[in-house]
Design an enzyme around this catalytic site. Structure first.
Site, PDB file in Angstrom:
ATOM      1  N   PHE A 147       0.811  -1.230   0.000  1.00 45.47           N
ATOM      2  CA  PHE A 147       0.000   0.000   0.000  1.00 45.47           C
ATOM      3  C   PHE A 147       0.834   1.265   0.000  1.00 45.47           C
ATOM      4  CE2 PHE A 147       0.840  -0.107   4.573  1.00 45.47           C
ATOM      5  CZ  PHE A 147       0.984   1.243   4.857  1.00 45.47           C
ATOM      6  N   LYS A 171      -1.283  -6.998  -9.155  1.00 45.93           N
ATOM      7  CA  LYS A 171      -2.246  -7.107  -8.050  1.00 45.93           C
ATOM      8  C   LYS A 171      -1.805  -6.076  -7.019  1.00 45.93           C
ATOM      9  CE  LYS A 171      -3.339  -8.315  -4.364  1.00 45.93           C
ATOM     10  NZ  LYS A 171      -3.777  -7.319  -3.342  1.00 45.93           N
ATOM     11  N   GLU A 174      -4.965  -3.753  -1.896  1.00 43.51           N
ATOM     12  CA  GLU A 174      -6.417  -3.549  -1.889  1.00 43.51           C
ATOM     13  C   GLU A 174      -6.792  -2.269  -1.132  1.00 43.51           C
ATOM     14  OE1 GLU A 174      -4.601  -5.818  -0.531  1.00 43.51           O
ATOM     15  OE2 GLU A 174      -5.356  -6.564   1.394  1.00 43.51           O
ATOM     16  N   ARG A 175      -5.780  -1.634  -0.475  1.00 47.53           N
ATOM     17  CA  ARG A 175      -6.114  -0.434   0.312  1.00 47.53           C
ATOM     18  C   ARG A 175      -6.058   0.843  -0.519  1.00 47.53           C
ATOM     19  NH1 ARG A 175      -1.954  -2.485   4.702  1.00 47.53           N
ATOM     20  NH2 ARG A 175      -3.117  -4.268   5.488  1.00 47.53           N
ATOM     21  N   SER A 224       5.275  -6.916   3.306  1.00 47.18           N
ATOM     22  CA  SER A 224       5.818  -7.196   4.637  1.00 47.18           C
ATOM     23  C   SER A 224       6.608  -8.508   4.629  1.00 47.18           C
ATOM     24  CB  SER A 224       4.666  -7.273   5.642  1.00 47.18           C
ATOM     25  OG  SER A 224       3.783  -8.308   5.251  1.00 47.18           O
ATOM     26  N   CYS A 279       9.436   1.821   3.547  1.00 51.71           N
ATOM     27  CA  CYS A 279      10.333   0.702   3.866  1.00 51.71           C
ATOM     28  C   CYS A 279      11.748   1.188   4.106  1.00 51.71           C
ATOM     29  CB  CYS A 279      10.322  -0.327   2.751  1.00 51.71           C
ATOM     30  SG  CYS A 279      10.969   0.351   1.219  1.00 51.71           S
ATOM     31  N   GLU A 377       8.929  -3.825  13.129  1.00 53.63           N
ATOM     32  CA  GLU A 377       8.802  -2.717  12.188  1.00 53.63           C
ATOM     33  C   GLU A 377       7.510  -1.982  12.564  1.00 53.63           C
ATOM     34  OE1 GLU A 377       7.701  -3.713   8.131  1.00 53.63           O
ATOM     35  OE2 GLU A 377       8.876  -2.024   7.371  1.00 53.63           O
TER      36      GLU A 377
HETATM   37  P1  NAD Z   1       1.478  -6.629   2.955  1.00 55.04           P
HETATM   38  O1  NAD Z   1       2.519  -7.687   3.031  1.00 55.04           O
HETATM   39  O2  NAD Z   1       0.378  -6.660   3.932  1.00 55.04           O
HETATM   40  O3  NAD Z   1       0.777  -6.639   1.500  1.00 55.04           O
HETATM   41  C1  NAD Z   1       1.524  -6.646   0.309  1.00 55.04           C
HETATM   42  C2  NAD Z   1       0.718  -7.351  -0.778  1.00 55.04           C
HETATM   43  O4  NAD Z   1       0.530  -8.716  -0.405  1.00 55.04           O
HETATM   44  C3  NAD Z   1      -0.667  -6.757  -0.979  1.00 55.04           C
HETATM   45  O5  NAD Z   1      -0.949  -6.722  -2.361  1.00 55.04           O
HETATM   46  C4  NAD Z   1      -1.580  -7.718  -0.231  1.00 55.04           C
HETATM   47  O6  NAD Z   1      -2.860  -7.821  -0.809  1.00 55.04           O
HETATM   48  C5  NAD Z   1      -0.861  -9.042  -0.351  1.00 55.04           C
HETATM   49  N1  NAD Z   1      -1.052  -9.910   0.823  1.00 55.04           N
HETATM   50  C6  NAD Z   1      -1.315  -9.531   2.096  1.00 55.04           C
HETATM   51  N2  NAD Z   1      -1.381 -10.611   2.913  1.00 55.04           N
HETATM   52  C7  NAD Z   1      -1.155 -11.690   2.137  1.00 55.04           C
HETATM   53  C8  NAD Z   1      -1.083 -13.091   2.406  1.00 55.04           C
HETATM   54  N3  NAD Z   1      -1.262 -13.583   3.627  1.00 55.04           N
HETATM   55  N4  NAD Z   1      -0.837 -13.920   1.370  1.00 55.04           N
HETATM   56  C9  NAD Z   1      -0.644 -13.442   0.129  1.00 55.04           C
HETATM   57  N5  NAD Z   1      -0.690 -12.122  -0.181  1.00 55.04           N
HETATM   58  C10 NAD Z   1      -0.950 -11.249   0.806  1.00 55.04           C
HETATM   59  O7  NAD Z   1       2.260  -5.231   2.988  1.00 55.04           O
HETATM   60  P2  NAD Z   1       1.642  -3.782   3.129  1.00 55.04           P
HETATM   61  O8  NAD Z   1       1.114  -3.599   4.512  1.00 55.04           O
HETATM   62  O9  NAD Z   1       0.756  -3.489   1.986  1.00 55.04           O
HETATM   63  O10 NAD Z   1       2.952  -2.894   2.933  1.00 55.04           O
HETATM   64  C11 NAD Z   1       3.820  -2.513   3.973  1.00 55.04           C
HETATM   65  C12 NAD Z   1       4.988  -3.455   4.091  1.00 55.04           C
HETATM   66  O11 NAD Z   1       5.707  -3.497   2.849  1.00 55.04           O
HETATM   67  C13 NAD Z   1       6.006  -3.000   5.124  1.00 55.04           C
HETATM   68  O12 NAD Z   1       6.471  -4.129   5.815  1.00 55.04           O
HETATM   69  C14 NAD Z   1       7.116  -2.386   4.285  1.00 55.04           C
HETATM   70  O13 NAD Z   1       8.396  -2.376   4.883  1.00 55.04           O
HETATM   71  C15 NAD Z   1       7.092  -3.279   3.101  1.00 55.04           C
HETATM   72  N6  NAD Z   1       7.709  -2.644   1.948  1.00 55.04           N
HETATM   73  C16 NAD Z   1       8.928  -3.083   1.539  1.00 55.04           C
HETATM   74  C17 NAD Z   1       9.569  -2.473   0.487  1.00 55.04           C
HETATM   75  C18 NAD Z   1      10.897  -2.952   0.024  1.00 55.04           C
HETATM   76  O14 NAD Z   1      11.316  -2.529  -1.038  1.00 55.04           O
HETATM   77  N7  NAD Z   1      11.586  -3.814   0.742  1.00 55.04           N
HETATM   78  C19 NAD Z   1       8.945  -1.408  -0.187  1.00 55.04           C
HETATM   79  C20 NAD Z   1       7.681  -0.986   0.248  1.00 55.04           C
HETATM   80  C21 NAD Z   1       7.079  -1.622   1.318  1.00 55.04           C
END
Ligand code: NAD
Length: 492
Positions: A147, A171, A174-175, A224, A279, A377
């Protein structure tokens, strides 16, 4: 109430909306977003496969032309895209434009695809034999994004995947999914053939279908750490190449010789920009030696001047968090901090009583490994300060941390900075630069729990990830040079 459409085969496709998209500044529901079921995923994969078969044969100039035009369109529509991001994510308009600008860099890098796609050629490796290498597209790429950067991260993946001749199924989170649909429309306007770029929405089930689907060749994931690990393990178990970038806990080490005003500015910018939902945000300032009190004083002076408010108010320095649940989680780290022995120097949690999903700036002193506020985090406007005696203690702390995304050192000592960048087990290092996100010509990626798989994202590693190598060994025999030799071919 608006329902965010899918973008499939160049068309907006309506689905029935199950999930809620909020305006984090008000707490109100902005839109509904549908959840793609297995049947819908299968249909999109078929469309993308057919499109990939054609797009892989497009000329390099045709691809370059699409990307050049996309760049122009993204610039033209910057205000509209930023407004869409602010409405669903909550970040300030300036910050939304900033992420668009960083995404644009990747489109510009991809425009150089004729250079990046060049193979090698070796003449006369054996008598009359030449060798050349080419890189061909992998096929269909699933791009699954978080997101917190709703346009930049999709562009990290999409620009290079399309440039290398692949079809993409995005994909988005969704937020804040709306801007991805606009990206699809702009790609269509830029001349990308239908079916090469598609957007579907959904939850874990949707993602899992993509991870297991035999029609998907590669997965680019950013999100994450627990989900990144799951995506990597599931995707590779199903025979796909996977790059899965995860979460972070980024340290900013301040040596006693540093310019403390510059360090305090950097801590504020990198700790509270985008409400800490980056991140590469600085989460912990590691004060080395006896500078901690002085540094905290300069940080609080600046922190007290920050303005929190809606992202579309130009006076706001940062906006709300993404959801009520996330806001409550962030508040929890601050309210439980004293029970862990942490001093709360500034407490912005009273913001949680107002409408919207706000938390004001928080500063915690005495944050150490083993405490929740250090180990997790937090992903909010909460900056911790750790006090260590020596440079070596700071390096030990950074290297013992399970994450390894970014780290920064502030010093006037070039040798200390050089040593630090060699000694830390972290993927991206800033020397007097608090958010060292590499430019698009270098690849982005962390170490340890911040990345699963060996490939960093975008830049040269992005081009390598979205392509497969082929090596062609060629011999044009002289007429009547017929010969039978069952020995293993050698060059000697
Ligand atoms: P998230 O992991 O909750 O979601 C990321 C994606 O995965 C979304 O599209 C979501 O729909 C999907 N998803 C969520 N739960 C899932 C599951 N159980 N199984 C399969 N798919 C699933 O992350 P978020 O809250 O949207 O984003 C924030 C996180 O992303 C933070 O931890 C941040 O550090 C990380 N991030 C990392 C980088 C990087 O380059 N390393 C960059 C941006 C964000």
């Amino acid at each position: 109430m608006r329902t965010v459409p899918y973008f499939i085969n160049d068309e907006r496709v309506e689905g029935s909306g199950d999930l809620l998209v909020y305006n984090p500044a008000t707490g109100g529901v902005n839109a509904h977003v549908p959840v793609a079921d297995a049947q819908l995923v299968d249909g999109v994969v078929n469309i993308a496969r057919t499109a990939a078969d054609t797009w892989r044969n497009s000329t390099l100039s045709q691809r370059t032309n699409v990307l050049f035009t996309l760049r122009q369109l993204l610039v033209q529509h910057a205000d509209e895209l930023a407004a869409l991001i602010t409405q669903e994510h909550g970040k300030t308009l300036a910050d939304a434009k900033g992420e668009l600008a960083r995404g644009l860099e990747n489109v510009e890098y991809a425009c150089g695809l004729t250079e990046h796609m060049k193979g090698d050629f070796s003449s006369q490796v054996a008598d009359g034999v030449d060798v050349h290498s080419v890189r061909e597209p992998v096929g269909v790429v699933a791009a699954i994004t978080p997101f917190n950067f709703p346009i930049m991260v999709p562009l990290w993946m999409t620009a290079n995947a399309i440039a290398t001749g692949n079809a993409v199924i995005l994909k988005p989170s969704e937020r804040d999914p709306s801007v991805s649909v606009r990206l699809g429309e702009l790609l269509r306007e830029a001349g990308l053939p239908s079916g090469v770029f598609n957007v579907i929405h959904g939850n874990a089930d949707t993602v899992n279908r993509l991870l297991e689907h035999p029609g998907i060749d590669a997965i680019s994931f950013v999100g994450s750490t627990p989900v990144a690990r799951h995506v990597y393990l599931t995707g590779t178990a199903h025979g796909k190449r996977v790059q899965a970038l995860g979460g972070a806990k980024n340290h900013m080490v301040v040596l006693p010789d540093a310019d403390l005003d510059i360090a305090a500015d950097a801590a504020i910018n990198a700790g509270f920009g985008s409400a800490g939902e980056r991140c590469m945000a600085i989460s912990v300032v590691v004060a080395v030696g006896d500078i901690a009190d002085e540094l905290i004083g300069r940080i609080t002076d600046r922190l007290d001047r920050l303005t929190v408010g809606p992202g579309d108010d130009p006076s706001s320095d940062f906006g709300p968090l993404i959801t009520k649940e996330h806001r409550d989680r962030v508040v929890g780290y601050v309210t439980s901090a004293p029970s862990e022995g942490i001093t709360v120097v500034r407490d912005g949690t009273s913001w949680a009583d107002k409408p919207g999903f706000f938390v004001g700036p928080c500063l915690l002193d005495g944050v150490e490994p083993g405490m929740k506020a250090y180990d997790d985090e937090i992903f909010g406007p909460v900056l911790g300060v750790s006090r260590v005696a020596t440079y070596a203690d700071a390096v030990t702390m950074v290297n013992a941390n399970p994450y390894g995304n970014g780290v920064a050192i502030f010093t006037r000592d070039g040798n200390a900075a050089r040593l630090f960048s060699r000694e830390v087990n972290v993927g991206m290092i800033g020397v007097n630069v608090p958010i060292p996100v590499p430019i698009a010509a270098y690849s982005f990626g962390g170490w340890k729990n911040s990345l699963f798989g060996h490939s960093h994202i975008y830049g040269p590693e992005g081009f390598a990830f979205y392509t497969r190598a082929k090596v062609v060994t060629t011999r044009w025999p002289q007429p009547s040079e017929s010969q039978i030799d069952l020995g293993f071919p050698t060059t000697r």
